[in-house]
Motif scaffolding. Sequence first.
Motif, mmCIF file in Angstrom:
data_model
loop_
_atom_site.group_PDB
_atom_site.id
_atom_site.type_symbol
_atom_site.label_atom_id
_atom_site.label_comp_id
_atom_site.label_asym_id
_atom_site.label_seq_id
_atom_site.Cartn_x
_atom_site.Cartn_y
_atom_site.Cartn_z
ATOM 1 N N SER A 125 0.854 -1.195 0.000
ATOM 2 C CA SER A 125 0.000 0.000 0.000
ATOM 3 C C SER A 125 0.888 1.241 0.000
ATOM 4 O O SER A 125 2.006 1.224 0.516
ATOM 5 C CB SER A 125 -0.908 0.025 1.233
ATOM 6 N N ASP A 151 1.691 0.877 10.907
ATOM 7 C CA ASP A 151 2.139 -0.024 9.829
ATOM 8 C C ASP A 151 2.894 0.699 8.723
ATOM 9 O O ASP A 151 3.367 0.058 7.778
ATOM 10 C CB ASP A 151 0.927 -0.737 9.204
ATOM 11 N N SER A 153 3.283 0.669 3.046
ATOM 12 C CA SER A 153 3.007 -0.362 4.051
ATOM 13 C C SER A 153 2.881 -1.708 3.351
ATOM 14 O O SER A 153 2.444 -1.807 2.205
ATOM 15 C CB SER A 153 1.718 -0.044 4.807
ATOM 16 N N SER A 156 0.878 -3.954 4.520
ATOM 17 C CA SER A 156 -0.474 -4.398 4.862
ATOM 18 C C SER A 156 -1.476 -3.860 3.847
ATOM 19 O O SER A 156 -1.308 -2.760 3.307
ATOM 20 C CB SER A 156 -0.864 -3.917 6.264
ATOM 21 N N ASP A 157 -2.525 -4.649 3.613
ATOM 22 C CA ASP A 157 -3.588 -4.193 2.706
ATOM 23 C C ASP A 157 -4.391 -3.044 3.322
ATOM 24 O O ASP A 157 -4.819 -2.125 2.634
ATOM 25 C CB ASP A 157 -4.529 -5.353 2.368
ATOM 26 N N ARG A 158 -4.630 -3.131 4.658
ATOM 27 C CA ARG A 158 -5.361 -2.072 5.368
ATOM 28 C C ARG A 158 -4.463 -1.554 6.495
ATOM 29 O O ARG A 158 -4.617 -1.937 7.650
ATOM 30 C CB ARG A 158 -6.675 -2.606 5.931
ATOM 31 N N PRO A 159 -3.499 -0.727 6.180
ATOM 32 C CA PRO A 159 -2.503 -0.312 7.185
ATOM 33 C C PRO A 159 -3.107 0.561 8.279
ATOM 34 O O PRO A 159 -3.945 1.422 8.018
ATOM 35 C CB PRO A 159 -1.474 0.460 6.361
#
Length: 880
Positions: free
Chosen positions: A586, A665, A656, A658-661
Amino acid sequence: MRLVRAMAVRLRALFDRPALDEELDLELRDHLEREIRANLDRGLSEVEARRAALAAFGGVQRYKEETRDTHSIRWLEDGLQDLRYALRSLRRAPGFTAVAVLTLALGVGANTAVFTVVDGVLLRPLPFREPGRLFLASQVPKDLPFEVAPGLPDRLYLSYRERVHAFERVAGFQRVPFTLSGVGDASRISGARVGADFFALLGVSPSHGRSFVKEEEQPGRDGVAILSDRLWRERFGGDTRVVGTTITLDGIPRTIVGIAPPGFDFPASSQIWTPLALRLDAGNSFILSVLGRLQPGATPQQARSELESISRAMPPDSRVRDDGRTSVAAILPLKDVLIGKVAKSLLVFSGAVAFVLLIAGANVGNLMLTRAATRRREMAVRVALGASRSRVVRLLLTESVIVAVIGGACGILAAFGGVHALLAMAPADRIPRLEEVHVDGVVLAFSLAIALVTGILFGLVPGLNTSRRQPHQDLTQASRVIGGPDTRVRMVFVVGQMALALVLLTGAGLMIKSFLRMRSLDTGYDAAGVVTMAVDLPPVAYPDAGRVRQFHTSVLARLARIPGVTAAAAVSFRPMADVGVMGNFSVEGPTPFPEGYSVDKPTVSPGYFAAMGIHLLRGRDFSERDDARAPGVVIVSESVARKVWPNTDAVGKRMSMSDRPGPGDWLTVIGVVNDVVQDGELTRHSTIYLPYLQTTSLFFLSQMTYVVRTTLAAANVAPAMRATLRETDPAVPAQALQTMDQAMLDVIGEPVFQMRLLSVFALLALLLAAIGTYGVLAYHVAERGREIAIRVALGAESARVVRMVIGDALRFAGLGVAIGGMGALATTRVLSKFLFEVSPTDPTTFGLIAALLVTVALLAGLLPARRASRIDPMAVLRSE
């Protein structure tokens, strides 16, 4: 009884001819004397009685021949007579016999060696019970940026195993290397985790002990193992009492419950098997290889339909939908999956070596034609005395078959060494089933068959040519003419040899150019002086990220103190390891993220870029301060910076993994480095580097590769590196201890093997073609000796005679290049899959190979041309 007596008489006529002739003489003399006595009793004088008896009796010799024909097996007797004569004839021409046998032996030997590998890898059935019913079930996501082996997600595997009806048994398996300790030095052993039905499904029973049971598939009850026969004998001395004892794998005690039968090492040279005890992860799904045995009468299509149906019936949060876009279901024959990657290569080489055999056969055919031409008067005398044309053909064919059998036998002997050479050149772990490659009855039958077919095919041409000639043509000196069917056939053979050689040489040239491109490839790092050593830390001994990082920090400090080492670092997935982790990420802010964009995500230690010679283009490197207490940082490669933040500096931007930081993150880009070639595709990858001091996942920390840059030779540094690891933890074995140059050669090992093999065949073809061209030109000069002598006598200069012979060589080469060029354009396209940055119709390669073939033809014609220029016309004309 009458039939038995008749056969006895025929066998006696065949093996005891002198005694039978003596009995026949006595019988005929007795008949003649009785006729004489009868004439004397009628009042004739003794002279008249003998004359009348002889007149009434007829030709005694004719009766002998007819009686012999009645009492013998004529075709067999004639065959043995032809065989004896052919052997004497070949013995009187040792030069011709040696060259013909050697030429055929090269062709047959090369074909036998390649067929031995093809038979062991492709043709021989798998060493399992009814291997045709073994299939792999697969439903994996498609359109991924990396290749995924056939398999099923773990949840789908468990559901499919319980509900499928087309398969009588289903078992999953995973290739897993194990660290075996407590039995000598710790070592890394190839192994697999397998379902309880794995051995029964394959029809394999342990030679000692038992297989796994269903209960051992449960987590916590899987502390058992089965050893391979080879490991059992090498590490435990073949002691049967080892069954029931305990060994340590990856720091976990496991009880040995069985010993696999000799030769069993599936999958992929496994030496240890443990139960496949699945621990399902709520956030992840792992792909397993899934093997099934079809029910009698069931079809792969039925198994595939059931797989699709079971997949659709699974809960939405755990299924892999087969909607034609995200995944594809397949039921694949096990053998096709095992050999699919090498089948095309082996078939290509089979075709190439068949060309070598054709060239060798054409050479033998030319030799036979030349020999038949020198024996025209002999054959004409035979025909004039009553020999049938079929008998002349049979005599010449017998000689050809004898040469073929001897050449085939020599070729088989050469093939034993050829097979060992092929296996030695083969890249490690790239060609499956090599343990099944050996010369056996099938290979011997194949070798003798191709030798006989070649001998008959190319021996029939001179026989038919000779039989068509009229005896008076060859019994008169005046009938000697230039050209004719023999000359045209020899020209066809030579042109065919050159055309085939051009096809092989072009293929080899393309492979060599491809290899040179690979070796000169800018990988993005400096491999010179870099030595690597990999480790895989067992989770039992190193259960958390803190202990793992402490281990790596200790090893790196000791490696840096080795004399001659200028830099030491660590990376989770080093370049040319042919393994890695890819994923998306991301980006903070309004920056549009490229759809479907994936990057490599290796974890590295401070100093990694300096150790590998990777250039830091902007920003700074990781440091010891970038630890768990510091803000998260990353370094990106140049292509990531250019694609995600075009026309702006990537340093200081945030991203990040992560997909949903969440707020914690985000990672700050602190540097940009150049892209590097990461795997066997030899293309530069987009990469995001993460500092190992901030990584908490054991998956990215437990398996690390140490990278050492040194001013010394690798052989001088490797022992110290291994000792450093042993001092830190003797239970952790060193893996992949090699230079980066060797790692590159390992990755391109298959193309290198293909290049070497095709080059050997091409050079062999070129040598045979050159010999064939020389032989034809030399005989052509001898055949045209009278014509050349007359030309010289009439004032022709030596240079003109040389140009005449060289012109013949150029005509042969020109026709061969024209025909072979068209053949090469049609056939080299099959090499496109094996070429790197080279077109299968590369004009430079085609031009150089054509020039090489013309040059070889010219060299082959120099000696005959020189001999023609020195012909003494008076000596030749006097001999006429």
